[in-house]
Design a protein around this motif. Structure first.
Motif, PDB file in Angstrom:
ATOM      1  N   ASN A  64      36.692  28.735  23.142  1.00  0.00           N
ATOM      2  CA  ASN A  64      35.743  29.829  22.888  1.00  0.00           C
ATOM      3  C   ASN A  64      35.218  30.394  24.196  1.00  0.00           C
ATOM      4  O   ASN A  64      35.219  29.728  25.238  1.00  0.00           O
ATOM      5  CB  ASN A  64      34.583  29.317  22.038  1.00  0.00           C
ATOM      6  CG  ASN A  64      35.021  28.841  20.674  1.00  0.00           C
ATOM      7  OD1 ASN A  64      35.595  27.773  20.555  1.00  0.00           O
ATOM      8  ND2 ASN A  64      34.741  29.629  19.650  1.00  0.00           N
ATOM      9  N   GLU A  76      30.106  33.212  26.131  1.00  0.00           N
ATOM     10  CA  GLU A  76      29.085  33.890  25.328  1.00  0.00           C
ATOM     11  C   GLU A  76      28.938  33.219  23.967  1.00  0.00           C
ATOM     12  O   GLU A  76      27.816  33.019  23.471  1.00  0.00           O
ATOM     13  CB  GLU A  76      29.440  35.376  25.155  1.00  0.00           C
ATOM     14  CG  GLU A  76      29.344  36.210  26.420  1.00  0.00           C
ATOM     15  CD  GLU A  76      30.499  35.987  27.390  1.00  0.00           C
ATOM     16  OE1 GLU A  76      30.342  36.331  28.577  1.00  0.00           O
ATOM     17  OE2 GLU A  76      31.558  35.458  26.951  1.00  0.00           O
ATOM     18  N   GLU A  77      30.055  32.863  23.353  1.00  0.00           N
ATOM     19  CA  GLU A  77      30.006  32.168  22.064  1.00  0.00           C
ATOM     20  C   GLU A  77      29.367  30.789  22.206  1.00  0.00           C
ATOM     21  O   GLU A  77      28.536  30.377  21.388  1.00  0.00           O
ATOM     22  CB  GLU A  77      31.421  32.019  21.499  1.00  0.00           C
ATOM     23  CG  GLU A  77      32.062  33.314  21.056  1.00  0.00           C
ATOM     24  CD  GLU A  77      33.498  33.114  20.610  1.00  0.00           C
ATOM     25  OE1 GLU A  77      33.817  33.546  19.486  1.00  0.00           O
ATOM     26  OE2 GLU A  77      34.298  32.528  21.368  1.00  0.00           O
ATOM     27  N   LEU A 135      27.260  29.671  24.432  1.00  0.00           N
ATOM     28  CA  LEU A 135      25.841  29.686  24.789  1.00  0.00           C
ATOM     29  C   LEU A 135      24.930  29.995  23.611  1.00  0.00           C
ATOM     30  O   LEU A 135      23.717  29.771  23.684  1.00  0.00           O
ATOM     31  CB  LEU A 135      25.598  30.680  25.926  1.00  0.00           C
ATOM     32  CG  LEU A 135      26.098  30.228  27.300  1.00  0.00           C
ATOM     33  CD1 LEU A 135      26.063  31.380  28.301  1.00  0.00           C
ATOM     34  CD2 LEU A 135      25.269  29.049  27.814  1.00  0.00           C
ATOM     35  N   THR A 136      25.483  30.477  22.501  1.00  0.00           N
ATOM     36  CA  THR A 136      24.645  30.725  21.326  1.00  0.00           C
ATOM     37  C   THR A 136      24.168  29.425  20.690  1.00  0.00           C
ATOM     38  O   THR A 136      23.168  29.412  19.976  1.00  0.00           O
ATOM     39  CB  THR A 136      25.421  31.514  20.247  1.00  0.00           C
ATOM     40  OG1 THR A 136      26.502  30.706  19.745  1.00  0.00           O
ATOM     41  CG2 THR A 136      25.954  32.824  20.802  1.00  0.00           C
ATOM     42  N   GLY A 137      24.895  28.328  20.923  1.00  0.00           N
ATOM     43  CA  GLY A 137      24.533  27.054  20.310  1.00  0.00           C
ATOM     44  C   GLY A 137      25.032  26.878  18.896  1.00  0.00           C
ATOM     45  O   GLY A 137      24.825  25.821  18.281  1.00  0.00           O
ATOM     46  N   ARG A 138      25.743  27.878  18.349  1.00  0.00           N
ATOM     47  CA  ARG A 138      26.137  27.776  16.940  1.00  0.00           C
ATOM     48  C   ARG A 138      27.207  26.713  16.700  1.00  0.00           C
ATOM     49  O   ARG A 138      27.393  26.268  15.572  1.00  0.00           O
ATOM     50  CB  ARG A 138      26.613  29.139  16.410  1.00  0.00           C
ATOM     51  CG  ARG A 138      27.947  29.617  16.956  1.00  0.00           C
ATOM     52  CD  ARG A 138      28.428  30.859  16.200  1.00  0.00           C
ATOM     53  NE  ARG A 138      27.572  31.986  16.473  1.00  0.00           N
ATOM     54  CZ  ARG A 138      27.928  33.029  17.235  1.00  0.00           C
ATOM     55  NH1 ARG A 138      29.122  33.045  17.814  1.00  0.00           N
ATOM     56  NH2 ARG A 138      27.107  34.028  17.429  1.00  0.00           N
ATOM     57  N   TYR A 139      27.870  26.289  17.754  1.00  0.00           N
ATOM     58  CA  TYR A 139      28.927  25.282  17.591  1.00  0.00           C
ATOM     59  C   TYR A 139      28.499  23.893  18.062  1.00  0.00           C
ATOM     60  O   TYR A 139      29.335  22.990  18.194  1.00  0.00           O
ATOM     61  CB  TYR A 139      30.179  25.704  18.370  1.00  0.00           C
ATOM     62  CG  TYR A 139      30.697  27.075  17.994  1.00  0.00           C
ATOM     63  CD1 TYR A 139      31.098  27.361  16.689  1.00  0.00           C
ATOM     64  CD2 TYR A 139      30.763  28.092  18.945  1.00  0.00           C
ATOM     65  CE1 TYR A 139      31.557  28.619  16.338  1.00  0.00           C
ATOM     66  CE2 TYR A 139      31.225  29.352  18.611  1.00  0.00           C
ATOM     67  CZ  TYR A 139      31.619  29.616  17.309  1.00  0.00           C
ATOM     68  OH  TYR A 139      32.073  30.869  16.966  1.00  0.00           O
ATOM     69  N   SER A 140      27.228  23.711  18.306  1.00  0.00           N
ATOM     70  CA  SER A 140      26.749  22.463  18.912  1.00  0.00           C
ATOM     71  C   SER A 140      27.112  21.235  18.087  1.00  0.00           C
ATOM     72  O   SER A 140      27.584  20.228  18.629  1.00  0.00           O
ATOM     73  CB  SER A 140      25.240  22.528  19.112  1.00  0.00           C
ATOM     74  OG  SER A 140      24.900  23.577  19.987  1.00  0.00           O
ATOM     75  N   GLU A 166      23.779  28.679  33.424  1.00  0.00           N
ATOM     76  CA  GLU A 166      24.495  28.684  32.143  1.00  0.00           C
ATOM     77  C   GLU A 166      24.881  27.264  31.732  1.00  0.00           C
ATOM     78  O   GLU A 166      24.815  26.925  30.541  1.00  0.00           O
ATOM     79  CB  GLU A 166      25.742  29.564  32.259  1.00  0.00           C
ATOM     80  CG  GLU A 166      25.429  31.055  32.331  1.00  0.00           C
ATOM     81  CD  GLU A 166      26.645  31.891  32.704  1.00  0.00           C
ATOM     82  OE1 GLU A 166      26.644  33.096  32.379  1.00  0.00           O
ATOM     83  OE2 GLU A 166      27.590  31.352  33.333  1.00  0.00           O
ATOM     84  N   THR A 184      21.862  23.083  24.499  1.00  0.00           N
ATOM     85  CA  THR A 184      22.210  23.343  23.094  1.00  0.00           C
ATOM     86  C   THR A 184      22.717  22.080  22.411  1.00  0.00           C
ATOM     87  O   THR A 184      22.755  22.015  21.173  1.00  0.00           O
ATOM     88  CB  THR A 184      23.306  24.430  22.967  1.00  0.00           C
ATOM     89  OG1 THR A 184      24.563  23.938  23.461  1.00  0.00           O
ATOM     90  CG2 THR A 184      22.913  25.705  23.687  1.00  0.00           C
TER      91      THR A 184
END
Length: 275
Positions: A21, A24-25, A27-32, A56, A63
């Motif tokens: 990924n 940017e993807e 760093l959103t934390g959605r895949y933590s 970063e 995250t």
């Protein structure tokens, strides 16, 4: 590779996967949660060419859990043998031998994240082995034999690998870091088990010294053998994350004056080593 979400590729059957990924993807934390699960299962995650800045890398580390600070308080540690860049040069010489970090800590760090900034002209790869997979592949007889064994781990032991005749001042300093008795087999809160090995392991409790040395050497060779082993050849901008509770790692030799520089962040430990 998954169809959507976290994009991954396994590197070897028993160890190491790539995450593909974008920064940017990530760093959103959605895949933590997925990344943490992947880390436990695979031991090592490679983020090829991700090129995180220090800021970063810290943000991404956060995250995944609580960041572990260094003794001097910083979240980013410079791994370098240049004394002008790093305060831990003598201690870092032990990084050329199989180990896991924080052996003396009540809760060893969960994971390390290492980014390549300056690479040497040769060498300087980082090798890993999966001590979960190495335990799982033991015979039932060995698992039963090792179940109750305990091992003394000493932070001064690696000093004798690279400086076999240290000054008393050097030995006093390293001995002050302490030693601890740990189970040979770590039963994690997940129920999975891993081997607790490395260059800090000095003596199996209650075992003849020669037999102890032979056993620890045998298990180190087993755990670091091809089925459980991955060597990462760095490119500038790569970041590698590893499960410090279920892997060993070491750096391969490189010219000590080459300026090799890596930046590390860590995740706080979440469980003690338990039998």
């Amino acid at each position: 590779m998954t169809e959507a979400g976290l994009k991954t590729r396994d590197i070897k059957p028993n160890i190491a996967s790539e995450v593909l990924n974008s920064k940017e993807e990530l760093l959103t934390g959605r895949y933590s949660a997925e990344i943490r699960d992947l880390l436990e299962q695979r031991g090592v995650i490679v983020f090829p060419g991700i090129a995180f800045t220090d800021e970063e890398q810290v943000a991404f580390t956060r995250t995944l859990g609580s960041t572990a600070r260094e003794r001097t308080g910083e979240e980013v540690f410079t791994v370098s043998l240049d004394p002008e860049k790093s305060t831990g040069v003598e201690y870092l010489k032990g990084a050329f031998y199989w180990h896991f970090d924080g052996v003396i800590q009540a809760k060893p760090i969960l994971a390390s994240l290492l980014s390549a900034k300056v690479l040497p002209p040769s060498g300087g790869d980082t090798e890993f082995c999966n001590t979960y997979a190495a335990y799982d592949a033991l015979s039932d007889e060995d698992k039963q034999r090792f179940a109750d064994l305990r091992v003394i781990h000493s932070n001064w032991a690696p000093l004798l690998y690279h400086t076999p005749e240290p000054s008393q001042e050097q030995l006093d300093l390293f001995a002050s870091f302490g030693e601890i008795e740990l189970p040979l087999v770590w039963t994690h809160k997940s129920g999975r088990k891993s081997l607790v090995l490395g260059c800090t392991a000095t003596q199996v409790v209650g075992m003849d010294r020669k037999d102890s040395t032979l056993l620890l050497n045998r298990l180190r060779e087993w755990a670091t053998s091809e089925p459980f082993h991955y060597s990462h050849k760095w490119s500038a901008g790569d970041m590698v994350m590893w499960d410090n509770t279920g892997t060993l790692h070491r750096a391969t030799p490189y010219p000590l004056n080459s300026g090799r520089e890596m930046h590390r962040t860590k995740l706080e430990g979440e469980e003690p080593i338990a039998a």
